[in-house]
Write an enzyme that holds these catalytic residues in place. Structure first.
Site, PDB file in Angstrom:
ATOM      1  N   MET A   1     -12.134   4.140  -0.533  1.00 41.11           N
ATOM      2  CA  MET A   1     -12.782   4.374   0.765  1.00 41.11           C
ATOM      3  C   MET A   1     -13.545   5.690   0.639  1.00 41.11           C
ATOM      4  SD  MET A   1      -9.666   3.123   3.179  1.00 41.11           S
ATOM      5  CE  MET A   1      -8.495   3.217   1.840  1.00 41.11           C
TER       6      MET A   1
ATOM      7  N   MET B   1      -9.106   7.972  -0.184  1.00 44.47           N
ATOM      8  CA  MET B   1      -9.980   8.351   0.943  1.00 44.47           C
ATOM      9  C   MET B   1     -10.573   9.726   0.700  1.00 44.47           C
ATOM     10  SD  MET B   1      -7.464   7.291   4.029  1.00 44.47           S
ATOM     11  CE  MET B   1      -6.588   5.731   4.053  1.00 44.47           C
TER      12      MET B   1
ATOM     13  N   MET C   1     -11.139  -6.052   5.622  1.00 41.62           N
ATOM     14  CA  MET C   1     -10.359  -5.071   6.382  1.00 41.62           C
ATOM     15  C   MET C   1     -10.058  -5.652   7.763  1.00 41.62           C
ATOM     16  SD  MET C   1      -9.720  -2.486   4.531  1.00 41.62           S
ATOM     17  CE  MET C   1      -8.867  -1.531   5.787  1.00 41.62           C
TER      18      MET C   1
ATOM     19  N   HIS D   1      -1.162  -1.421  -4.178  1.00 42.77           N
ATOM     20  CA  HIS D   1      -2.432  -1.044  -3.551  1.00 42.77           C
ATOM     21  C   HIS D   1      -2.488   0.483  -3.387  1.00 42.77           C
ATOM     22  CE1 HIS D   1      -5.861  -2.170  -0.922  1.00 42.77           C
ATOM     23  NE2 HIS D   1      -5.495  -1.154  -0.163  1.00 42.77           N
TER      24      HIS D   1
ATOM     25  N   ASP E   1      -6.279  -6.527   4.534  1.00 46.85           N
ATOM     26  CA  ASP E   1      -5.698  -5.186   4.543  1.00 46.85           C
ATOM     27  C   ASP E   1      -5.739  -4.584   5.953  1.00 46.85           C
ATOM     28  OD1 ASP E   1      -4.920  -2.601   3.946  1.00 46.85           O
ATOM     29  OD2 ASP E   1      -6.667  -2.106   2.719  1.00 46.85           O
TER      30      ASP E   1
ATOM     31  N   ASP F   1      -4.736   3.499  -1.867  1.00 43.26           N
ATOM     32  CA  ASP F   1      -5.824   3.822  -0.951  1.00 43.26           C
ATOM     33  C   ASP F   1      -6.380   5.204  -1.254  1.00 43.26           C
ATOM     34  OD1 ASP F   1      -6.008   1.577   0.915  1.00 43.26           O
ATOM     35  OD2 ASP F   1      -3.934   2.082   1.407  1.00 43.26           O
TER      36      ASP F   1
ATOM     37  N   SER G   1       0.838  -1.200   0.000  1.00 42.64           N
ATOM     38  CA  SER G   1       0.000   0.000   0.000  1.00 42.64           C
ATOM     39  C   SER G   1       0.872   1.248   0.000  1.00 42.64           C
ATOM     40  CB  SER G   1      -0.899   0.006   1.238  1.00 42.64           C
ATOM     41  OG  SER G   1      -1.367   1.313   1.456  1.00 42.64           O
TER      42      SER G   1
ATOM     43  N   HIS H   1      -8.289   0.841  -3.853  1.00 41.37           N
ATOM     44  CA  HIS H   1      -9.211   0.645  -2.733  1.00 41.37           C
ATOM     45  C   HIS H   1      -9.946   1.956  -2.483  1.00 41.37           C
ATOM     46  CE1 HIS H   1      -9.469  -0.317   1.898  1.00 41.37           C
ATOM     47  NE2 HIS H   1     -10.643  -0.259   1.328  1.00 41.37           N
TER      48      HIS H   1
HETATM   49  C1  DX5 Z   1      -6.240   1.598   5.720  1.00 39.97           C
HETATM   50  C2  DX5 Z   1      -5.789   1.254   4.315  1.00 39.97           C
HETATM   51  C3  DX5 Z   1      -4.664   0.286   4.273  1.00 39.97           C
HETATM   52  C4  DX5 Z   1      -3.384   0.783   4.918  1.00 39.97           C
HETATM   53  C5  DX5 Z   1      -2.593  -0.409   5.364  1.00 39.97           C
HETATM   54  O1  DX5 Z   1      -7.452   2.258   5.662  1.00 39.97           O
HETATM   55  O2  DX5 Z   1      -6.843   0.674   3.589  1.00 39.97           O
HETATM   56  O3  DX5 Z   1      -4.414  -0.168   2.949  1.00 39.97           O
HETATM   57  O4  DX5 Z   1      -2.612   1.563   4.058  1.00 39.97           O
HETATM   58  O5  DX5 Z   1      -1.502   0.035   6.083  1.00 39.97           O
HETATM   59  P1  DX5 Z   1      -0.763  -0.873   7.168  1.00 39.97           P
HETATM   60  O6  DX5 Z   1      -0.264  -2.097   6.432  1.00 39.97           O
HETATM   61  O7  DX5 Z   1       0.296   0.009   7.669  1.00 39.97           O
HETATM   62  O8  DX5 Z   1      -1.794  -1.255   8.197  1.00 39.97           O
HETATM   63 ZN    ZN Z   2      -6.364  -0.334   1.604  1.00 38.52          ZN
END
Ligand code: DX5
Ligand code: ZN
Length: 223
Positions: free
Chosen positions: A67, A36, A136, A32, A174, A34, A7, A65
């Site tokens: 969110m 948000m 998750m 990956h 994740d 993320d 990620s 991903h």
């Molecule tokens: C959290 C993200 C993850 C995050 C994982 O909301 O979806 O992908 O980046 O990070 P680590 O591996 O540090 O928990």
């Molecule tokens: Zn993620």
């Protein structure tokens, strides 16, 4: 095959290209991303311009991903920006089946994500329609959190259901994944592993990837 999906949330964004090159050298299959929106989760990260830039830079499979609220409004722009897999949250979509169909209409792989408190039973009916289920293991929104213990049971439940119904759905996990808990996670049945801090936060990214690959190989041999 067990696959790593680092990620970029934990990457040094001023050196993102270099860090992606290190992953490519180690033949890491997925990356990956993320996304948000500050509404679905209490944090803001990156959007389509970053996906577009990465798309031009690498052939790695982009595992995006989302969110975000109302993900259906943004499937098109992320598909066009170059995402290969589009993950939408079950909790964020008003009509998850339509959202899955929309992702597929762009010829992209469709994945559905569950927050820690959303039971696996919610997605049983849609599993045949999706390529991957993302479980998750932390509340979405931030990297560097600790894995929630109840995640193991949910991964196992998903794995047993997928096996007994002869489905081909991948199980991605994740949040909070590290070298201490990865063995147990694989034993429960996950086969796509997201890791932010454990890869990009490591002193040496290549060594961290090699360590993950070594563990993956051990479990592949045991199967
Ligand atoms: C959290 C993200 C993850 C995050 C994982 O909301 O979806 O992908 O980046 O990070 P680590 O591996 O540090 O928990
Ligand atoms: Zn993620």
């Amino acid at each position: 095959m067990i696959k790593l999906s680092p990620s970029i949330l934990a990457a040094d964004f001023s050196r993102l290209g270099e860090e992606i090159k290190s992953l490519e050298k180690e033949k890491v299959p997925y990356l990956h991303v993320d996304v948000m929106d500050g509404h679905f989760v209490p944090n803001i990260s990156v959007g389509t311009p970053v996906v577009e830039c990465i798309r031009k830079f690498t052939d790695m499979i982009l595992d995006v991903h989302l969110m975000i609220e109302n993900p259906e409004k943004f499937i098109g722009v992320f598909a066009e920006a170059g995402a290969d897999i589009i993950n939408v949250h079950f909790e964020a979509s008003e009509n998850i089946s339509n959202t899955i169909k929309l992702i597929k209409s762009y010829n992209k792989k469709a994945a559905v994500t569950l927050k820690p408190k959303t039971p696996f039973s919610c997605v049983k009916d849609i599993l045949p329609e999706i390529d991957m289920l993302l479980i998750m293991c932390v509340e979405p929104g931030f990297g560097g959190q600790e894995l929630i213990e109840s995640s193991y049971k949910k991964i196992k439940e998903a794995y047993n259901f997928i096996e007994s119904n002869q489905l081909k759905t991948d199980i991605e996990v994740d949040g909070g994944i590290n070298f201490e808990n990865i063995g147990k996670i694989i034993e429960c049945g996950a086969n796509v592993i997201v890791a932010g801090t454990s890869v990009f936060g490591a002193e040496n990214i290549s060594l961290a990837v090699e360590k993950f690959n070594c563990i993956f190989n051990e479990y592949e041999v045991k199967k």
